[in-house]
Design a protein around this motif. Sequence first.
Motif, PDB file in Angstrom:
ATOM      1  N   ARG A  14       1.486  -3.016  -9.233  1.00 33.10           N
ATOM      2  CA  ARG A  14       2.505  -3.875  -8.625  1.00 33.10           C
ATOM      3  C   ARG A  14       3.809  -3.779  -9.403  1.00 33.10           C
ATOM      4  O   ARG A  14       4.894  -3.674  -8.825  1.00 33.10           O
ATOM      5  CB  ARG A  14       2.013  -5.330  -8.587  1.00 33.10           C
ATOM      6  CG  ARG A  14       2.957  -6.247  -7.794  1.00 33.10           C
ATOM      7  CD  ARG A  14       2.729  -7.698  -8.128  1.00 33.10           C
ATOM      8  NE  ARG A  14       3.052  -8.015  -9.512  1.00 33.10           N
ATOM      9  CZ  ARG A  14       4.294  -8.136  -9.999  1.00 33.10           C
ATOM     10  NH1 ARG A  14       5.339  -7.948  -9.228  1.00 33.10           N
ATOM     11  NH2 ARG A  14       4.502  -8.432 -11.263  1.00 33.10           N
ATOM     12  N   SER A  66       3.210   2.132  -2.894  1.00 29.07           N
ATOM     13  CA  SER A  66       2.674   1.045  -2.083  1.00 29.07           C
ATOM     14  C   SER A  66       1.264   1.377  -1.599  1.00 29.07           C
ATOM     15  O   SER A  66       0.375   0.515  -1.600  1.00 29.07           O
ATOM     16  CB  SER A  66       3.602   0.791  -0.891  1.00 29.07           C
ATOM     17  OG  SER A  66       3.080  -0.216  -0.068  1.00 29.07           O
ATOM     18  N   VAL A  67       1.049   2.615  -1.221  1.00 29.32           N
ATOM     19  CA  VAL A  67      -0.282   3.051  -0.787  1.00 29.32           C
ATOM     20  C   VAL A  67      -1.265   2.961  -1.954  1.00 29.32           C
ATOM     21  O   VAL A  67      -2.408   2.509  -1.788  1.00 29.32           O
ATOM     22  CB  VAL A  67      -0.224   4.477  -0.201  1.00 29.32           C
ATOM     23  CG1 VAL A  67      -1.617   5.034   0.025  1.00 29.32           C
ATOM     24  CG2 VAL A  67       0.585   4.491   1.087  1.00 29.32           C
ATOM     25  N   ASP A  79      -2.159  -0.603  -2.430  1.00 25.14           N
ATOM     26  CA  ASP A  79      -3.057  -1.024  -1.352  1.00 25.14           C
ATOM     27  C   ASP A  79      -4.499  -0.618  -1.630  1.00 25.14           C
ATOM     28  O   ASP A  79      -5.429  -1.383  -1.347  1.00 25.14           O
ATOM     29  CB  ASP A  79      -2.622  -0.432  -0.008  1.00 25.14           C
ATOM     30  CG  ASP A  79      -1.385  -1.098   0.558  1.00 25.14           C
ATOM     31  OD1 ASP A  79      -1.008  -2.188   0.072  1.00 25.14           O
ATOM     32  OD2 ASP A  79      -0.803  -0.527   1.500  1.00 25.14           O
ATOM     33  N   TYR A 136      -5.986  -0.314  -4.517  1.00 25.37           N
ATOM     34  CA  TYR A 136      -6.523  -1.243  -5.521  1.00 25.37           C
ATOM     35  C   TYR A 136      -6.799  -2.616  -4.913  1.00 25.37           C
ATOM     36  O   TYR A 136      -7.831  -3.232  -5.178  1.00 25.37           O
ATOM     37  CB  TYR A 136      -5.568  -1.383  -6.710  1.00 25.37           C
ATOM     38  CG  TYR A 136      -5.650  -0.243  -7.680  1.00 25.37           C
ATOM     39  CD1 TYR A 136      -6.662  -0.198  -8.640  1.00 25.37           C
ATOM     40  CD2 TYR A 136      -4.723   0.792  -7.661  1.00 25.37           C
ATOM     41  CE1 TYR A 136      -6.742   0.852  -9.543  1.00 25.37           C
ATOM     42  CE2 TYR A 136      -4.798   1.841  -8.551  1.00 25.37           C
ATOM     43  CZ  TYR A 136      -5.811   1.864  -9.493  1.00 25.37           C
ATOM     44  OH  TYR A 136      -5.892   2.905 -10.382  1.00 25.37           O
ATOM     45  N   ILE A 137      -5.880  -3.101  -4.105  1.00 25.81           N
ATOM     46  CA  ILE A 137      -6.070  -4.413  -3.472  1.00 25.81           C
ATOM     47  C   ILE A 137      -7.259  -4.388  -2.528  1.00 25.81           C
ATOM     48  O   ILE A 137      -8.070  -5.329  -2.498  1.00 25.81           O
ATOM     49  CB  ILE A 137      -4.785  -4.857  -2.751  1.00 25.81           C
ATOM     50  CG1 ILE A 137      -3.694  -5.165  -3.782  1.00 25.81           C
ATOM     51  CG2 ILE A 137      -5.053  -6.075  -1.864  1.00 25.81           C
ATOM     52  CD1 ILE A 137      -2.316  -5.389  -3.179  1.00 25.81           C
ATOM     53  N   ASN A 138      -7.405  -3.326  -1.766  1.00 24.87           N
ATOM     54  CA  ASN A 138      -8.549  -3.222  -0.862  1.00 24.87           C
ATOM     55  C   ASN A 138      -9.863  -3.196  -1.633  1.00 24.87           C
ATOM     56  O   ASN A 138     -10.848  -3.824  -1.224  1.00 24.87           O
ATOM     57  CB  ASN A 138      -8.421  -1.989   0.033  1.00 24.87           C
ATOM     58  CG  ASN A 138      -7.334  -2.140   1.062  1.00 24.87           C
ATOM     59  OD1 ASN A 138      -6.949  -3.241   1.428  1.00 24.87           O
ATOM     60  ND2 ASN A 138      -6.814  -1.020   1.528  1.00 24.87           N
ATOM     61  N   ASN A 181     -10.631  -6.692  -2.767  1.00 23.82           N
ATOM     62  CA  ASN A 181     -11.136  -7.499  -1.656  1.00 23.82           C
ATOM     63  C   ASN A 181     -12.580  -7.139  -1.309  1.00 23.82           C
ATOM     64  O   ASN A 181     -13.379  -8.023  -0.984  1.00 23.82           O
ATOM     65  CB  ASN A 181     -10.239  -7.357  -0.435  1.00 23.82           C
ATOM     66  CG  ASN A 181      -8.929  -8.079  -0.606  1.00 23.82           C
ATOM     67  OD1 ASN A 181      -8.852  -9.091  -1.314  1.00 23.82           O
ATOM     68  ND2 ASN A 181      -7.883  -7.584   0.024  1.00 23.82           N
TER      69      ASN A 181
END
Length: 58
Positions: free
Chosen positions: A12, A33-34, A37, A39-41, A44
């Motif tokens: 980030r 950004s990809v 994403d 890492y965030i996915n 989750n």
Amino acid sequence: MMKLKRDIERERQNLHELVIRYGLCDPRVLEQSVILDVYINEYNRVKKRERERNEASA
């Protein structure tokens, strides 16, 4: 889980620096950004698995 949180924060920060340096439309910003994403996915997915395990054991 803590490593994943640190990785997300690092990516980030990288994204934020790229936006400041190059603006929102630069391909490097999109690429970062990809990466963020991904890492965030993963975070989750891990959280969902933990919730499902907790519900199954309850």
